[in-house]
Scaffold this active site. Structure first.
Site, PDB file in Angstrom:
ATOM      1  N   GLU A   5       2.978  -1.659  12.084  1.00 36.79           N
ATOM      2  CA  GLU A   5       2.345  -1.150  10.857  1.00 36.79           C
ATOM      3  C   GLU A   5       3.329  -0.287  10.045  1.00 36.79           C
ATOM      4  OE1 GLU A   5      -1.628   1.517   9.717  1.00 36.79           O
ATOM      5  OE2 GLU A   5      -0.766   1.584  11.744  1.00 36.79           O
TER       6      GLU A   5
ATOM      7  N   LYS B  62      -5.514  -4.040   4.567  1.00 40.02           N
ATOM      8  CA  LYS B  62      -6.449  -3.431   5.506  1.00 40.02           C
ATOM      9  C   LYS B  62      -7.741  -3.068   4.775  1.00 40.02           C
ATOM     10  CE  LYS B  62      -6.747   0.318   8.936  1.00 40.02           C
ATOM     11  NZ  LYS B  62      -6.036   1.469   9.522  1.00 40.02           N
TER      12      LYS B  62
ATOM     13  N   CYS C 117      -4.068  -1.586  12.906  1.00 39.43           N
ATOM     14  CA  CYS C 117      -4.368  -0.346  13.627  1.00 39.43           C
ATOM     15  C   CYS C 117      -5.837  -0.232  13.992  1.00 39.43           C
ATOM     16  CB  CYS C 117      -3.883   0.851  12.802  1.00 39.43           C
ATOM     17  SG  CYS C 117      -3.921   2.439  13.689  1.00 39.43           S
TER      18      CYS C 117
END
Length: 516
Positions: free
Chosen positions: A278, A335, A389
Site C-alpha cells: 500500500e 479504496k 489494508c
C-alpha cells in the site's frame, strides 16, 4: 410460583458473588477471551472464557446489572485484544500521542456497548441463555455493519488455529458465532444446579464435536502447485515514521526496485506478477510517470501491482494500479471502505473547531471513497479482487464483488499497527477471508507479514514482520466455490431475525396465558 423469566439463573451463586467483584471478574473474563487472538492464539482458553462469560450472566440479576456484566466482558476483551490501536497515535507522539488513551478507551468501551446491549436484552427475557446466544450473535452482526462497521476480532476468530474455522466457508463468521455461543451456553447451563445438567453438558459436547469433526471434513487437501505461475511479493520494511521522510524515500524506492529486478532462484522461472504494498509509490499518480517507468523496467516481463495515492477534482484517493509489462496502467482501483478518523474524519467540520484532525490530515476530511468492490483482469493469471489494508477486515467487502475472482490481493501498510498484536491479527483476518471464499490471497505488507495464502487459509510462504525482502511462490489456484461466498451474510441474518421473532412471539403467548 417463581417467575419463569428467572429460569436458568443461579441464585445461590449470585449470593456468593458480591457486586464489587462482579465487574472486575467480568473484565478479567474478557481478557481471557482475548487470549484467543494473535499473537497468543490460545483458543483452548478463549472458548472456556465464553463459557465463563455466560455463566456470569446467568448468575447476575436482571436489568442494567446484566448490561453491566456484558459491557465489562466486552471492555476486557476489546481493550486487551485491540491494545494495538494506540500505535498509530504514537507514530507522531508529539502531535497525536495525547489521543492514544482516548482512542483505546473509546474504541473498547464503544464496541463493548454492543455486548452490553445483548446481555441487557437477554436479562429481560424468559429464556435468558437462549436469548443471549441470539442477541450476542445479532450484536456481532450489527458490529460488522453499523457506522460503516468494525468486525475486527469477531467472536469465532479464535478458532483459526484449529479446523473449526473452516465452517466460515459454509455458515460464515456470524453463523459460526451463533454455533460457538450455543456450545458455550449449553456448557454454562451444565454448571448450574438442576436435573438437566448432564443433558446440557452432553448437548454442549455434541455441538463441539460437530464443529471439530465438520471442520476436519471441510478442510480442503493441500494443492499440487507444480507448474503454477510464480508471483513475487515485495516488502521494503519502511517504518512509519521514516516512510515519508524525504531523506529515506530514495532508500526505500531503491530497495523496492532492487527486489523487483532480482533474479529468481536457480532453475526457477521469473515471476509473472509482482505485488508492492500500500502507498508504495511516493508520488501522486498524475506525477508518477517516471517512477512507474522505473518499476516496469525493473519488472521486465512481469505485471506489477503497486499502491499509490491519486487526486482529482473530487479529492484524494488511496489507490491500487496494475502495470503492464513494458509500461502502461491496465487497471485502477480506489479504496472504498475507509478508516474513520484514520483516512477520513466523520463530521470533519465539527472536529475542526477543536483543531482535531485525527490521523486523516492528508486533505480536508481525509481521503475520498471509491465506488466499491471491483474485479481487475490480470490476463493469463486470471482475475483478482483488490483489497487495500482495512478492507480485508470486512467479509462483506469480499462477497460484494460483482463476480467471483480467481484470487484476492491485499496490499497493506501494517507499520501503523506496531510490532506486537495488530499485524498478526490483520494477517489472521486475511486468512479467514481466503477460507470464506475458497480463494488464494496474495498479501503484500510494507513491514510484514507478507504472505501467500491458499483457499484453506494456509500460509504457504511468508516474510516475517520487520524484515526487508521479497518472496517468490507459486500462485495457488482457486478452490471450491463456497456456500458462504455465494450467499454472504443474508442467511445468517435472516435465521437470527426469525429465531428472535419466534422467541419473542412465544414469550408473548406465555405472558398472555399467565395473565389469564
Amino acid at each position: 410460583m417463581p417467575d419463569s423469566r428467572s429460569a436458568g439463573r443461579l441464585p445461590a451463586t449470585q449470593e456468593r458473588l458480591p457486586g464489587w467483584a462482579r465487574l472486575p471478574l467480568a473484565v478479567a473474563v474478557g481478557g481471557i477471551i482475548g487470549l484467543g487472538q494473535p499473537p497468543y492464539d490460545l483458543w483452548y482458553l478463549a472458548f472456556p472464557g465464553y463459557v465463563a462469560a455466560i455463566w456470569l450472566f446467568l448468575s447476575t440479576a436482571r436489568g442494567m446489572t446484566s448490561a453491566g456484566t456484558g459491557w465489562a466482558v466486552g471492555l476486557g476483551y476489546f481493550g486487551f485484544s485491540m491494545s494495538w490501536i494506540v500505535e498509530p497515535f504514537l507514530v507522531d507522539a508529539a502531535t497525536t500521542g495525547w489521543m492514544a488513551p482516548f482512542g483505546l478507551i473509546g474504541l473498547a468501551g464503544g464496541l463493548a456497548l454492543f455486548w452490553g446491549l445483548a446481555f441487557w436484552l437477554a436479562g429481560r427475557a424468559r429464556h435468558p441463555a437462549l436469548t443471549l446466544v441470539l442477541a450476542w450473535s445479532a450484536a456481532e452482526l450489527a458490529r460488522a455493519y453499523v457506522f460503516t462497521g468494525f468486525p475486527w476480532a469477531l467472536v469465532p476468530y479464535f478458532w483459526l488455529p484449529v479446523p473449526v474455522i473452516q465452517w466460515v466457508s459454509v455458515i460464515g463468521p456470524h453463523g459460526l458465532t451463533a454455533a460457538t455461543l450455543a456450545a458455550a451456553a449449553l456448557l454454562a447451563a451444565a454448571l448450574s444446579p438442576g436435573a438437566r445438567r448432564l443433558r446440557a453438558a452432553g448437548a454442549g459436547a455434541a455441538v463441539l464435536a460437530v464443529l471439530f469433526g465438520g471442520g476436519v471434513v471441510l478442510t480442503p487437501p493441500a494443492q499440487d502447485l507444480d507448474g503454477r505461475p510464480l508471483v513475487r511479493l515485495v516488502q521494503p520494511n519502511a517504518a512509519q515514521h521514516e516512510k515519508w521522510d524525504p531523506a529515506m524515500i530514495p532508500v526505500f524506492m531503491e530497495r523496492k526496485l532492487r527486489f523487483t529486478a532480482a533474479a529468481p532462484e536457480p532453475g526457477q522461472p521469473r515471476p509473472q506478477l509482482i505485488v508492492w504494498p500500500e502507498t508504495s509509490v511516493p508520488n501522486l499518480l498524475r506525477h508518477a510517470g517516471p517512477v512507474l517507468d522505473q518499476i516496469t523496467q525493473a519488472a521486465g516481463e512481469a505485471q506489477v501491482i503497486v499502491g499509490v495515492q491519486r487526486a482529482d477534482q473530487a479529492g484524494y484517493y488511496n489507490a491500487l494500479v496494475a502495470l503492464a509489462p513494458g509500461g502502461g496502467v491496465t487497471a485502477l482501483y480506489d479504496k472504498h471502505h475507509l478508516v474513520p478518523f484514520g483516512e477520513y474524519m466523520p463530521a470533519a467540520a465539527v472536529f475542526a473547531r477543536w483543531n482535531i484532525a485525527g490521523l486523516a490530515a492528508r486533505a480536508e476530511g481525509g481521503y475520498s471513497a471509491g465506488p466499491g468492490p471491483q474485479v481487475i483482469n490480470l490476463g493469463d493469471l486470471g482475475t483478482a479482487l483488490p483489497l487495500i489494508c482495512y478492507e480485508a477486515v470486512f467479509p462483506q467487502d469480499v462477497f460484494g464483488a460483482p463476480l467471483r475472482p480467481d484470487m484476492l490481493i491485499q496490499i497493506t501498510n501494517d507499520a501503523w499497527f506496531g510490532t506486537w498484536s495488530g499485524p498478526f491479527q490483520h494477517l489472521a483476518q486475511a486468512r479467514i477471508r481466503a477460507i470464506e471464499q475458497g480463494l488464494p490471497m496474495l498479501r503484500s505488507a510494507n513491514t510484514g507479514v507478507s504472505a501467500v495464502i491458499d483457499g484453506a487459509g494456509r500460509v504457504l510462504e511468508a516474510l516475517p514482520l520487520g524484515e526487508a525482502g521479497y518472496l517468490d511462490a507459486p500462485l495457488p489456484p482457486p478452490m471450491r466455490n463456497t456456500l458462504y461466498g455465494r450467499t454472504g451474510d443474508l442467511p445468517a441474518g435472516i435465521a437470527l431475525f426469525i429465531a428472535i421473532g419466534l422467541l419473542w412471539g412465544a414469550a408473548r403467548r406465555i405472558g398472555r396465558t399467565e395473565s389469564d
